[in-house]
Write an enzyme that holds these catalytic residues in place. Structure first.
Site, short mmCIF file in Angstrom:
data_model
loop_
_atom_site.label_atom_id
_atom_site.label_comp_id
_atom_site.label_asym_id
_atom_site.label_seq_id
_atom_site.Cartn_x
_atom_site.Cartn_y
_atom_site.Cartn_z
CG HIS A 373 -2.13 -0.85 1.06
ND1 HIS A 373 -3.36 -0.34 0.76
CD2 HIS A 373 -2.30 -2.19 1.14
CE1 HIS A 373 -4.25 -1.31 0.66
NE2 HIS A 373 -3.61 -2.46 0.89
CD GLN A 394 -3.51 8.42 -1.21
OE1 GLN A 394 -3.06 9.56 -1.18
NE2 GLN A 394 -2.77 7.34 -1.04
#
Length: 472
Positions: A373, A394
């Site tokens: 990640h 995000q």
């Protein structure tokens, strides 16, 4: 790779969000009455069988008599044709409520008066098989031949082949074999739902209308069962009242199963009559035939085929779900090898097996997933090198538009977190806003690494869930 075993039973069905059937007139519940016409089609030496009938009669503990006629058993079945049918015929025609006949083909052939009465009343006559006997020990060829003969005899007797089917004493192959004929609109050899549903059988999209063995007068002949007509009537009323109340938000279907030789008796039919009076006093009740339900469901909820995870090849499964766990296609590879079935043909089902594969892996493999990640608002994001999923996630929390001060704070936290725990800070950003993410970042930085490892793994699973739901 050889396709691993697949579990055929569907334990999910419509799930938590069952479709609104949109019954005609906005009905809360569809109450469907079935009258099984079996008299003259049961096991009997006269019918070429090896023993007498022993099922569903008023003879307690009846057993087959090999090689002998059972005069009393035959007489009880005869009562259903001679008297019980006509009592039920008067009741339903008087109430203006149509029924669906589950007609054993050989019984229909031996009951011309009853068939004429069914047809004049406008009742639907579905097939109940060729004979009222067990199918469980038939090989496929024999059962397929019996089904074909039943359809042919049904058409001879009634003038048209059956559009619906219920064998009852079926085998594990019956539903598939009946569907293969391609000639029936619905099959009822299941008891697994309160609504119809579609079953994909080869190239055939087959509508299933589940039946009932509990709202059924057969329990006058079984233990535990009904003793009085009032027992039966009270149970039907309780079931209806529950479904009618639920129907304010989630309409359903109620099947009622009847037999001429059972509820056709005077002391038993009284409970059925009370039930008919009870539903007549309520608004929002539809009393269709099964054919009516089939036509409505096909028009309102036509079947649409889609790709099913449990039927995918390994390559297709990994291609579709290999990116759900960040840069870790091995999770999907191992999930595909688990026992999948219809219950896994959903976002929840795929998530379940992916998480199982992830959870059964060793700490080193799971740590590799965590390390795959990206940092939140880190260098990869700035360089626009995130995966499409990570980039969208995000951005959803505004991490793609940080002030210089915010970016500096995230960089500081990322560096401190990774230095302490050995993997990046992971959080399902779609569950939070920017302020919430920062607060969680600061709180979790203080945790010990073992606790944080478990927390991060749980967040990886949550991210996977959100990604799968977006795919579905």
């Amino acid at each position: 790779m050889t396709h691993p075993p697949r579990y055929p039973r569907d334990l999910s069905g419509h799930g938590a969000r069952a479709p609104d059937p949109r019954w005609p007139g906005g009905a809360r519940v569809a109450v469907q009455f079935v009258l099984n016409y079996e008299e003259g089609g049961e096991n009997c030496l006269l019918h070429g069988d090896a023993a007498s009938e022993a099922f569903l009669s008023d003879i307690p503990g009846a057993q087959p008599w090999p090689g002998q006629r059972h005069w009393n058993m035959e007489s009880l079945y005869d009562y259903g044709a001679r008297a019980g049918f006509w009592r039920l015929h008067r009741l339903f025609t008087g109430a203006g409520v149509p029924v669906t006949i589950f007609g054993v083909a050989t019984a229909l052939a031996r009951g011309p008066d009853q068939v004429r009465a069914m047809q004049e009343a406008g009742w639907e006559i579905a097939s109940h098989g060729l004979k009222w006997i067990e199918h469980k020990d038939m090989d496929e060829a024999s059962e397929r031949a019996a089904i074909a003969e039943a359809i042919a005899l049904h058409a001879e007797v009634t003038g048209a082949p059956p559009r619906g089917w219920y064998t009852g004493r079926c085998s594990a192959n019956t539903v598939r074999l009946v569907a293969e004929t391609g000639g029936v609109d619905w099959i009822s050899d299941t008891y697994d739902d309160d609504l119809p549903y579609w079953l994909e059988l080869g190239t055939r999209d087959q509508l299933i209308i589940p039946y009932t063995l509990e709202a059924n007068d057969m329990r006058f002949a079984t233990a535990p069962g009904w003793v009085t007509g009032r027992d039966f009537g009270d149970y039907l009323i309780d079931a209806f009242d529950t479904l009618h109340a639920e129907g304010a938000e989630a309409p359903k279907m109620m099947s009622v199963g009847l037999h001429c030789r059972l509820v056709g008796r005077p002391g038993k039919i009284a409970g059925l009559k009370r039930f008919l009076d009870h539903i007549a006093a309520h608004e929002g009740v539809w009393t269709p035939t099964r054919g009516d339900i089939a036509a409505h469901w096909a028009a309102t909820h036509p079947h649409r085929r889609r790709e099913r995870p449990s039927q995918m090849s390994q390559a297709r499964f990994v291609d579709t779900y290999g990116g759900v766990f960040e840069h870790s296609p091995w999770v999907a590879e191992q999930a595909w090898a688990l026992e999948l079935g219809p219950a896994h043909d959903s976002a929840t089902g795929v998530h379940s097996v992916l998480c199982r594969a992830f959870r059964r892996a060793g700490d080193d493999d799971r740590l590799a997933v965590l390390r795959a990640h990206p940092d939140l608002a880190g260098k990869l994001a700035a360089a626009r090198r995130l995966t499409a999923d990570s980039s969208a996630e995000q951005a959803s929390a505004g991490l793609d538009a940080l002030t210089d001060a915010e970016r500096a704070r995230f960089t500081e936290l990322n560096d401190a977190y990774t230095a302490k725990h050995g993997f990046p800070f992971i959080i399902a950003v779609r569950d939070h806003d920017k302020a919430g993410i920062l607060a969680a970042f600061e709180a979790r930085l203080a945790q010990d690494t073992a606790t944080e490892f478990a927390t991060a793994c749980a967040q990886v699973e949550r991210i996977a869930q959100l990604r799968l739901e977006a795919l579905w």
